[in-house]
Design an enzyme around this catalytic site. Structure first.
Site, PDB file in Angstrom:
ATOM      1  N   SER A 179     -49.839  -7.014  23.617  1.00 40.23           N
ATOM      2  CA  SER A 179     -50.090  -6.176  22.453  1.00 40.23           C
ATOM      3  C   SER A 179     -51.105  -5.078  22.769  1.00 40.23           C
ATOM      4  O   SER A 179     -50.849  -4.222  23.614  1.00 40.23           O
ATOM      5  CB  SER A 179     -50.536  -7.058  21.284  1.00 40.23           C
ATOM      6  OG  SER A 179     -50.499  -6.358  20.078  1.00 40.23           O
ATOM      7  N   ASP A 350     -39.417  -9.027  17.289  1.00 36.93           N
ATOM      8  CA  ASP A 350     -40.793  -8.554  17.178  1.00 36.93           C
ATOM      9  C   ASP A 350     -40.863  -7.372  16.210  1.00 36.93           C
ATOM     10  O   ASP A 350     -40.336  -6.303  16.488  1.00 36.93           O
ATOM     11  CB  ASP A 350     -41.313  -8.145  18.561  1.00 36.93           C
ATOM     12  CG  ASP A 350     -42.818  -8.000  18.607  1.00 36.93           C
ATOM     13  OD1 ASP A 350     -43.410  -7.671  17.570  1.00 36.93           O
ATOM     14  OD2 ASP A 350     -43.398  -8.231  19.685  1.00 36.93           O
ATOM     15  N   HIS A 383     -43.587 -11.598  18.194  1.00 35.52           N
ATOM     16  CA  HIS A 383     -44.821 -11.116  18.794  1.00 35.52           C
ATOM     17  C   HIS A 383     -45.715 -12.249  19.308  1.00 35.52           C
ATOM     18  O   HIS A 383     -46.286 -12.165  20.394  1.00 35.52           O
ATOM     19  CB  HIS A 383     -45.586 -10.283  17.767  1.00 35.52           C
ATOM     20  CG  HIS A 383     -46.528  -9.288  18.354  1.00 35.52           C
ATOM     21  ND1 HIS A 383     -46.100  -8.175  19.039  1.00 35.52           N
ATOM     22  CD2 HIS A 383     -47.878  -9.215  18.365  1.00 35.52           C
ATOM     23  CE1 HIS A 383     -47.137  -7.461  19.435  1.00 35.52           C
ATOM     24  NE2 HIS A 383     -48.233  -8.076  19.034  1.00 35.52           N
TER      25      HIS A 383
END
Length: 408
Positions: A179, A350, A383
């Site tokens: 991320s 995601d 995610h």
């Protein structure tokens, strides 16, 4: 209702703020504030040494004075003392710290898997998180301590930890980011930084663009909410999920039409296929972490403006003062060295690192040497699966280890 906050990127914070506002704080709820006492038990003692791994707590000071905590797992349970091992630096995402990599069993955690595979593992903790709330002259209670965005992570934090690991080991580093940890290394590489110290980079659930972020609240928070006004009018410096001003100001976002703050897991990250409930409980006992309000504003700008650029001070005279131009400079990802080995893995579910945004990232890398770019797509992954998925060891980490060994 059990709180399920998975912090990935620009959207996640708003949902969690609202839920913290409407739910009473229980025994396992968050209690850290700017004046909280420093933790007495580090990540090594709580999460590594107990499994039989060698682990060291290390402090690194950035050029602008922040004292960052790191963990070094120099060998796996099988030993290997005396062997020259390739260093790997592991970088977490937003509103969490290095602990998030260590929530599953040793056989399922990326740092321990890498250590058992013969790598010298270093875990980073960015400024503002619980073990990196120190400075040579500033205190976390001072607004000046929080006067930074992810630009400073690019300019100061990454170079500091890279320099330290490189000096200690005498070898170039492999890098793993998730991320925000992918964004800052991409931005750094686009400016030609770290080139002489970086051997390869593995980017999990990569973030560079957020034009197709699919969470309803995320879109509202990043495009309708003017974070610059929060900084200006409320004087918020530390972005702490227990701060009453933050909670009271942001909970109105959940009143927007089409925003469902109670379908939290899907709302933040998209569907996560493979999370263990006990891992989630452990996550909630350790996270979230503080960051700066300026950092959250910068992330919101990234989503609203559709470009990867330095922090926008909004006022032209401020931008001229900082950049010599009325607009902040753009990070040009096409400038990344074409012969640098890159591994990119992204998921079809995601909602933060949307496949179309990842496609735009890959388009920026279209001139990359074919034999230096490896791309993995996992249809069912969301995610949070990349850091806490029970099957990540088979679907993702095995590929990361193979990639690093191939480029060692």
């Amino acid at each position: 209702m059990a709180l399920r906050c998975f912090f990935g990127f620009a959207a996640a914070w708003a949902i969690c703020l609202f839920l913290l506002a409407v739910q009473p704080l229980g025994a396992n709820s968050l209690s850290r504030g700017g004046k909280a006492a420093a933790p007495t038990v580090g990540i090594c003692a709580s999460s590594v040494l107990i499994y039989g791994y060698k682990c060291q707590e290390i402090d690194v000071t950035t050029e602008d004075g922040y004292i960052l905590n790191m963990q070094r797992i120099s060998e796996g349970r099988s030993g290997g003392i005396g062997q020259k091992k390739q260093p790997v630096l592991i970088q977490h995402g937003i509103l969490v710290d290095g602990m998030t990599w260590l929530l599953n069993s040793p056989e399922e955690n990326l740092p321990m898997i890498l250590a058992d595979q013969g790598f010298d593992v270093w875990i980073a903790n960015t400024r503002g998180t619980r073990f990196s709330r120190r400075h040579v002259s500033l205190d976390p209670t001072q607004p000046s301590f929080w006067n930074w965005s992810w630009d400073e992570l690019v300019t100061f934090d990454l170079p500091a930890v890279f320099d330290h690991v490189y000096k200690e080991t005498g070898q170039k580093l492999h890098y793993v980011g998730h991320s925000l940890g992918t964004l800052i290394v991409l931005a750094s590489m686009s400016e030609g930084k770290l080139v002489n110290q970086l051997k390869s980079a593995s980017l999990l659930s990569p973030i560079a663009y957020l034009s197709y972020m699919r969470t309803a609240l995320g879109v509202v928070a990043s495009k309708a909410f003017l974070g610059e006004m929060v900084t200006a009018f409320l004087g918020l410096a530390e972005f702490n999920l227990n701060d009453k001003a933050v909670i009271n100001f942001l909970k109105v976002l959940c009143a927007y039409p089409g925003v469902d703050c109670f379908d939290l897991l899907t709302a933040i990250t998209g569907k996560n296929c493979c999370l263990n409930s006990s891992t989630v409980d452990l996550f909630l006992k350790n996270e979230p972490q503080s960051t700066s309000t300026k950092n959250m504003v910068h992330l919101a700008q990234t989503a609203r403006q559709g470009v990867l650029a330095k922090y926008n001070y909004v006022r032209p005279d401020y931008n001229i003062q900082h950049y010599g131009n009325v607009r902040p400079p753009v990070y040009n990802l096409s400038n990344i060295a074409r012969d640098l080995p890159l591994f990119i893995s992204y998921g079809g579910q995601d909602a933060l690192s949307d496949v179309r945004d990842v496609g735009r990232l890959l388009d920026s890398l279209k001139l990359h040497d074919v034999d230096k770019l490896t791309v993995q797509f996992i249809e069912e992954y969301g995610h949070a699966d990349y850091i806490m998925g029970v099957n990540a060891k088979d679907l993702v980490y095995k590929s990361v280890v193979s990639f690093f060994k191939h480029h060692s």
